[in-house]
Design an enzyme around this catalytic site. Structure first.
Site, short mmCIF file in Angstrom:
data_model
loop_
_atom_site.label_atom_id
_atom_site.label_comp_id
_atom_site.label_asym_id
_atom_site.label_seq_id
_atom_site.Cartn_x
_atom_site.Cartn_y
_atom_site.Cartn_z
N HIS B 39 0.89 -1.35 0.05
CA HIS B 39 -0.05 0.01 0.01
C HIS B 39 1.08 1.29 -0.15
O HIS B 39 0.51 2.15 -0.78
CB HIS B 39 -0.95 -0.10 1.17
CG HIS B 39 -2.31 -0.67 0.95
ND1 HIS B 39 -2.31 -1.83 0.91
CD2 HIS B 39 -3.41 0.13 0.74
CE1 HIS B 39 -3.74 -2.09 0.79
NE2 HIS B 39 -4.41 -1.11 0.36
N LYS B 104 -10.02 -7.77 8.04
CA LYS B 104 -10.87 -8.09 9.09
C LYS B 104 -10.32 -7.09 10.21
O LYS B 104 -9.46 -6.48 9.97
CB LYS B 104 -10.25 -9.48 9.58
CG LYS B 104 -8.98 -9.53 10.04
CD LYS B 104 -8.51 -10.89 10.79
CE LYS B 104 -7.19 -10.85 11.13
NZ LYS B 104 -7.08 -10.37 12.46
#
Lengths: 283, 185
Positions: B39, B104
């Site tokens: 990222h 999650k």
């Protein structure tokens, strides 16, 4: 003096790592079955159903239960009448760890703290293992192993309270840690609590508490009662499986308590995800 | 009442606006993997105005670092990793056209706001169900940053990959809603 071959230890460690990577221990599996039956939320019930289906697939097809195959953590009791022939016990455990993680296609998750460079090609595949040694009487080596994932480790905390905090202070602290963690540590969790000792003794005790089988009783009746109180308090938080809301946030609370300094009350909370991969051998 | 949807990527705003927190979605098609390290690099490319290694429009990003595949398998176990580590990057990805994230654990207010603003969805997959989820992945190819090992960017073809809508495009959050329903005060 009993002599144990270096390679015998390597092989035993390798095998326990391979087994733990794909086979969820029976105590954890059984506790999840009960949790699924008792869970009131349909969403959380479905999550636990997926967790159990995952365990069946992993076991049948020999696939890792979770992609986070953990750092390898060991508690080793070495008998004072044992000698390792052909090398150091620590080296044998590390070698067995590397072989197990490589042979079973488990993930190498150790890295350098700041560059984040993976250490698989320099230090070794998923090395170094985290090893806690103790020396005991006898001619055996007792090895407890767990694969410890990062998500649940990241929410764990330790703190030294003033003695006046007492049991109530500890219960509130554990609730705060678990409440803040929410779904991040992959509930239904097991909560290991280390009380007393020194700062690091509490932390190591909280880790070791997680190696105890779910469903086993604490030998100390006072701690056993406290475990039940904390378990109920955690399940009243409503976090549920994977944080999606529900009544089964934790499967168990395990406490290890130690004598401490008159000025201190150290407490450590170590959280274990639902994939509680732990096992134990004696050589 | 929660609904069940079957969606194929890339996702459109029409797809994402139909979803509500708590809905079950089975995703098929191409998705891309990225964790923290990837990222960081992707966002640097966006900020420099350089081309990304994949088409970001309508893309779904899966936060995962899989285990190595066994011989003959496309991928090893591949469940979600904890998402908050991507919180500082996700709003920029959504602003530039990405429509979905799979991970999650809870997200920051900035991520939830970006989901509202750019029609993005945060999906939750079952953590620790890596063997089950890995089987829903039919092919995997590293398309960028192979030196990051498990953290490299992979292009995955998935079939009926099971997820739950956590944050929808209306500001709802399943983690808050679910917990409020079962908390005993």
């Amino acid at each position: 003096m009993r002599e144990i071959e270096f390679d015998e230890v390597v092989k035993a460690v390798r095998n326990m790592i391979i087994h733990c990577g794909t086979d969820l221990p029976q105590d954890t599996y059984d506790a999840l079955v009960v949790a699924m039956e008792e869970e009131k939320s349909h969403v959380s019930k479905e999550v636990i159903r997926q967790i159990l289906e995952n365990a069946n697939i992993a076991k049948d097809e020999k696939r890792p239960l979770c992609q986070d195959t953990g750092l390898a953590v060991f508690f080793v009791k070495v008998g004072d009448e044992v000698k390792i022939k052909g090398g150091l016990l620590k080296d044998a455990i590390n070698k067995g760890t590397e072989q197990g993680y490589t042979d079973a296609y488990l993930r190498a998750s150790t890295c350098e703290p700041f560059s984040r460079a993976n250490l698989k090609d320099t230090v070794g595949y998923n090395l170094p293992a985290i090893i806690h040694f103790d020396i005991v009487a006898g001619d055996k080596i007792d090895i407890e192993y767990a694969a410890k994932g990062g998500g649940s480790e990241n929410v764990s905390r330790a703190r030294v309270f003033p003695p006046a905090a007492g049991k109530e202070g500890i219960i509130e602290y554990v609730k705060e840690v678990i409440s803040d963690a929410g779904g991040n540590p992959c509930p239904p969790i097991t909560v290991g609590i280390g009380i007393g000792g020194t700062f690091e003794k509490a932390a190591i005790s909280s880790k070791h508490a997680l190696f105890r089988d779910i469903g086993s009783k604490n030998e100390d009746p006072e701690m056993d009662e406290m475990e039940q109180v904390i378990l109920d308090e955690i399940n009243n938080l409503g976090i549920g499986a994977m944080g999606m809301g529900g009544t089964k946030t934790a499967l168990a609370v395990h406490i290890e308590s130690n004598p401490c300094h008159i000025a201190s009350l150290p407490v450590s909370v170590n959280v274990q995800c639902h994939s509680s991969r732990h096992t134990h051998i004696t050589i | 009442m929660a609904k069940t949807y079957y969606l194929t990527t890339p996702l459109s705003s029409e797809d994402t606006r139909a979803l509500k927190s708590g809905d079950i979605v089975y995703i098929s098609g191409t998705i891309f993997t990225a964790r923290d390290a990837a990222h960081k690099r992707l966002v640097e490319l966006i900020e420099k105005g350089e081309e990304l290694p994949f088409d970001i429009e309508g893309s779904v990003i899966y936060f995962v670092g899989p285990t190595p595949p066994k011989p003959g398998d496309p991928i090893g176990s591949a469940g979600p990793t904890t998402s908050y580590r991507m919180d500082s990057y996700s709003p920029i990805m959504l602003e530039h056209g990405s429509k979905g994230m799979i991970g999650k654990g809870k997200r920051s207010q900035e991520v939830k706001d970006a989901c509202k603003m750019y029609d993005g969805i945060y999906f939750g997959a079952t953590g620790g169900a890596g063997a089950l989820l890995g089987k829903k992945i039919k092919s995997a190819e590293v398309i960028a940053y192979p030196e990051l090992g498990p953290e490299a960017v992979r292009k995955l073809e998935v079939e009926n990959f099971p997820v739950t809508v956590i944050n929808d495009t209306y500001g709802n959050d399943l983690y808050q809603m679910g917990r409020e329903m079962y908390e005993v005060k």
